[in-house]
Scaffold this motif. Sequence first.
Motif, PDB file in Angstrom:
ATOM      1  N   ARG A 295      37.144  54.176  48.063  1.00 14.45           N
ATOM      2  CA  ARG A 295      35.915  54.934  47.846  1.00 14.45           C
ATOM      3  C   ARG A 295      35.031  54.242  46.825  1.00 14.45           C
ATOM      4  NH1 ARG A 295      39.161  60.088  45.956  1.00 14.45           N
ATOM      5  NH2 ARG A 295      40.142  58.344  44.872  1.00 14.45           N
ATOM      6  N   ASP A 296      33.792  54.666  46.783  1.00 18.98           N
ATOM      7  CA  ASP A 296      32.849  54.137  45.808  1.00 18.98           C
ATOM      8  C   ASP A 296      33.406  54.327  44.395  1.00 18.98           C
ATOM      9  OD1 ASP A 296      30.192  53.106  45.057  1.00 18.98           O
ATOM     10  OD2 ASP A 296      29.915  55.100  44.195  1.00 18.98           O
ATOM     11  N   GLY A 297      33.466  53.255  43.615  1.00 17.72           N
ATOM     12  CA  GLY A 297      33.985  53.329  42.254  1.00 17.72           C
ATOM     13  C   GLY A 297      35.437  52.919  42.108  1.00 17.72           C
ATOM     14  N   ASP A 298      36.191  52.829  43.219  1.00 12.04           N
ATOM     15  CA  ASP A 298      37.571  52.343  43.129  1.00 12.04           C
ATOM     16  C   ASP A 298      37.566  50.892  42.667  1.00 12.04           C
ATOM     17  OD1 ASP A 298      38.515  54.754  44.019  1.00 12.04           O
ATOM     18  OD2 ASP A 298      38.924  54.100  46.064  1.00 12.04           O
ATOM     19  N   VAL A 299      38.621  50.512  41.975  1.00 13.08           N
ATOM     20  CA  VAL A 299      38.744  49.147  41.459  1.00 13.08           C
ATOM     21  C   VAL A 299      39.890  48.445  42.178  1.00 13.08           C
ATOM     22  CG1 VAL A 299      39.297  47.729  39.437  1.00 13.08           C
ATOM     23  CG2 VAL A 299      37.779  49.712  39.205  1.00 13.08           C
ATOM     24  N   LEU A 300      39.601  47.277  42.745  1.00 18.32           N
ATOM     25  CA  LEU A 300      40.597  46.481  43.454  1.00 18.32           C
ATOM     26  C   LEU A 300      41.003  45.295  42.585  1.00 18.32           C
ATOM     27  CD1 LEU A 300      38.926  46.306  46.996  1.00 18.32           C
ATOM     28  CD2 LEU A 300      40.325  48.141  46.011  1.00 18.32           C
ATOM     29  N   ILE A 301      42.304  45.113  42.385  1.00 23.89           N
ATOM     30  CA  ILE A 301      42.814  43.973  41.635  1.00 23.89           C
ATOM     31  C   ILE A 301      43.132  42.862  42.631  1.00 23.89           C
ATOM     32  CG2 ILE A 301      44.518  43.142  39.990  1.00 23.89           C
ATOM     33  CD1 ILE A 301      42.712  45.372  38.935  1.00 23.89           C
ATOM     34  N   VAL A 302      42.563  41.692  42.402  1.00 27.07           N
ATOM     35  CA  VAL A 302      42.627  40.582  43.349  1.00 27.07           C
ATOM     36  C   VAL A 302      43.343  39.399  42.704  1.00 27.07           C
ATOM     37  CG1 VAL A 302      41.233  38.966  44.701  1.00 27.07           C
ATOM     38  CG2 VAL A 302      40.510  41.345  44.465  1.00 27.07           C
ATOM     39  N   GLU A 303      44.218  38.740  43.470  1.00 31.52           N
ATOM     40  CA  GLU A 303      44.934  37.570  42.982  1.00 31.52           C
ATOM     41  C   GLU A 303      44.518  36.335  43.788  1.00 31.52           C
ATOM     42  OE1 GLU A 303      49.469  35.920  42.121  1.00 31.52           O
ATOM     43  OE2 GLU A 303      49.177  37.739  43.282  1.00 31.52           O
ATOM     44  N   PRO A 304      43.625  35.506  43.262  1.00 30.49           N
ATOM     45  CA  PRO A 304      43.240  34.283  43.976  1.00 30.49           C
ATOM     46  C   PRO A 304      44.386  33.286  43.975  1.00 30.49           C
ATOM     47  CG  PRO A 304      42.294  34.277  41.791  1.00 30.49           C
ATOM     48  CD  PRO A 304      42.960  35.618  41.957  1.00 30.49           C
ATOM     49  N   GLY A 305      44.482  32.512  45.044  1.00 32.50           N
ATOM     50  CA  GLY A 305      45.517  31.491  45.122  1.00 32.50           C
ATOM     51  C   GLY A 305      46.843  31.992  45.645  1.00 32.50           C
TER      52      GLY A 305
ATOM     53  N   GLU B 232      34.908  46.064  41.752  1.00 26.53           N
ATOM     54  CA  GLU B 232      34.626  47.499  41.865  1.00 26.53           C
ATOM     55  C   GLU B 232      33.943  47.783  43.200  1.00 26.53           C
ATOM     56  OE1 GLU B 232      32.400  51.146  39.462  1.00 26.53           O
ATOM     57  OE2 GLU B 232      32.280  49.083  38.722  1.00 26.53           O
ATOM     58  N   VAL B 233      34.519  48.693  43.972  1.00 23.72           N
ATOM     59  CA  VAL B 233      33.955  49.070  45.267  1.00 23.72           C
ATOM     60  C   VAL B 233      32.623  49.778  45.056  1.00 23.72           C
ATOM     61  CG1 VAL B 233      34.292  50.479  47.337  1.00 23.72           C
ATOM     62  CG2 VAL B 233      36.230  49.251  46.331  1.00 23.72           C
ATOM     63  N   GLN B 234      31.632  49.376  45.845  1.00 21.40           N
ATOM     64  CA  GLN B 234      30.308  49.985  45.760  1.00 21.40           C
ATOM     65  C   GLN B 234      29.863  50.401  47.158  1.00 21.40           C
ATOM     66  OE1 GLN B 234      28.577  46.541  43.900  1.00 21.40           O
ATOM     67  NE2 GLN B 234      28.652  47.430  41.866  1.00 21.40           N
ATOM     68  N   GLY B 235      29.614  51.690  47.334  1.00 22.58           N
ATOM     69  CA  GLY B 235      29.220  52.192  48.641  1.00 22.58           C
ATOM     70  C   GLY B 235      30.400  52.777  49.398  1.00 22.58           C
TER      71      GLY B 235
END
Length: 225
Positions: free
Chosen positions: A154-164, A143-146
Motif C-alpha cells: 500500500r501507499d507508504g509501505d517501505v520495501l527493504i531491497v538487497e542489491p547484488g 517507499e511505496v507511492q500510490g
Amino acid sequence: MLSHDQIWEALDRLAERHELTPSGLARRAGLDPTSFNKSKRLSADGRLRWPSTESIAKVLDATGASMEEFLAFMRPDADLSKQLAAPQESAFPQQGGSIPLLGFAQAGAGGFFDDGGFPAGQGWDVVEFPAAPSQKAGVYALEVQGESMMPLYRDGDVLIVEPGAQVRRNDRVVVRTNEGEVMAKVLLRQSPRSIELMSLNPEHPNRTLELSDVDWIARIIWASQ
C-alpha cells in the motif's frame, strides 16, 4: 604461474567477503550478471575460460580491493583478516540499524544509484531496519507511492531491497529499466536474454523485458506494512 582455479577462487572469495554471490559481484562491477557463473568457467568443449583483465580491474575498482589483496585471495591458507583492509566504506554510515530510504518516484531519476544498482549520491532519508546493515551490506529502502502495487503493498509501505543478491523464480523484486522506470514485481522467469515479471496488482499487466533494457534488478527481502 597462476592457475585457472586460483583466479576463479580469488573472485569467489572476494565475492564472499562482500556478502555477494558471483552474480552479485559481476553486477556490482557493471558486468553481465552471468560473467562469473560457474557454468561460464568452461566452454562447451571443455576448454578453460579465464576472466579478462578488464573484468578483474572493474571488480577491484567496485570493491575497493587492491591487486595485492586480490592475489592474497589465491592462497587458501592465508590469514586474510590480517592482510586485507576493511571493505570500502559507502557514502552511508553503517550506524545501528539505519539504512538509506528513497521514494519510488525518486528512484527513477538519475544520481541515486551507481552502475551496480547500489545507493549513491545525496537526497536519501534513513529508516530503521530490524537487522544490522553489516549483516546485509548495501541494503536500502524504497517507499511505496500510490496504489499500483495493491493489494500486496500500500501507499507508504517501505520495501527493504538487497542489491547484488541472487534472484530466483517467484522472488519479489524491484526492477529499474534503462529509461528510469522503477517497478516492484514477482520474477516469473529469467533467461539469458529476458525476464518475465508478474504484476502485484491484477489491474496491471505482466511485463517481459529484454535484459539489455534492464538497468538493475534487486530482491525485496523485507517489507514494513
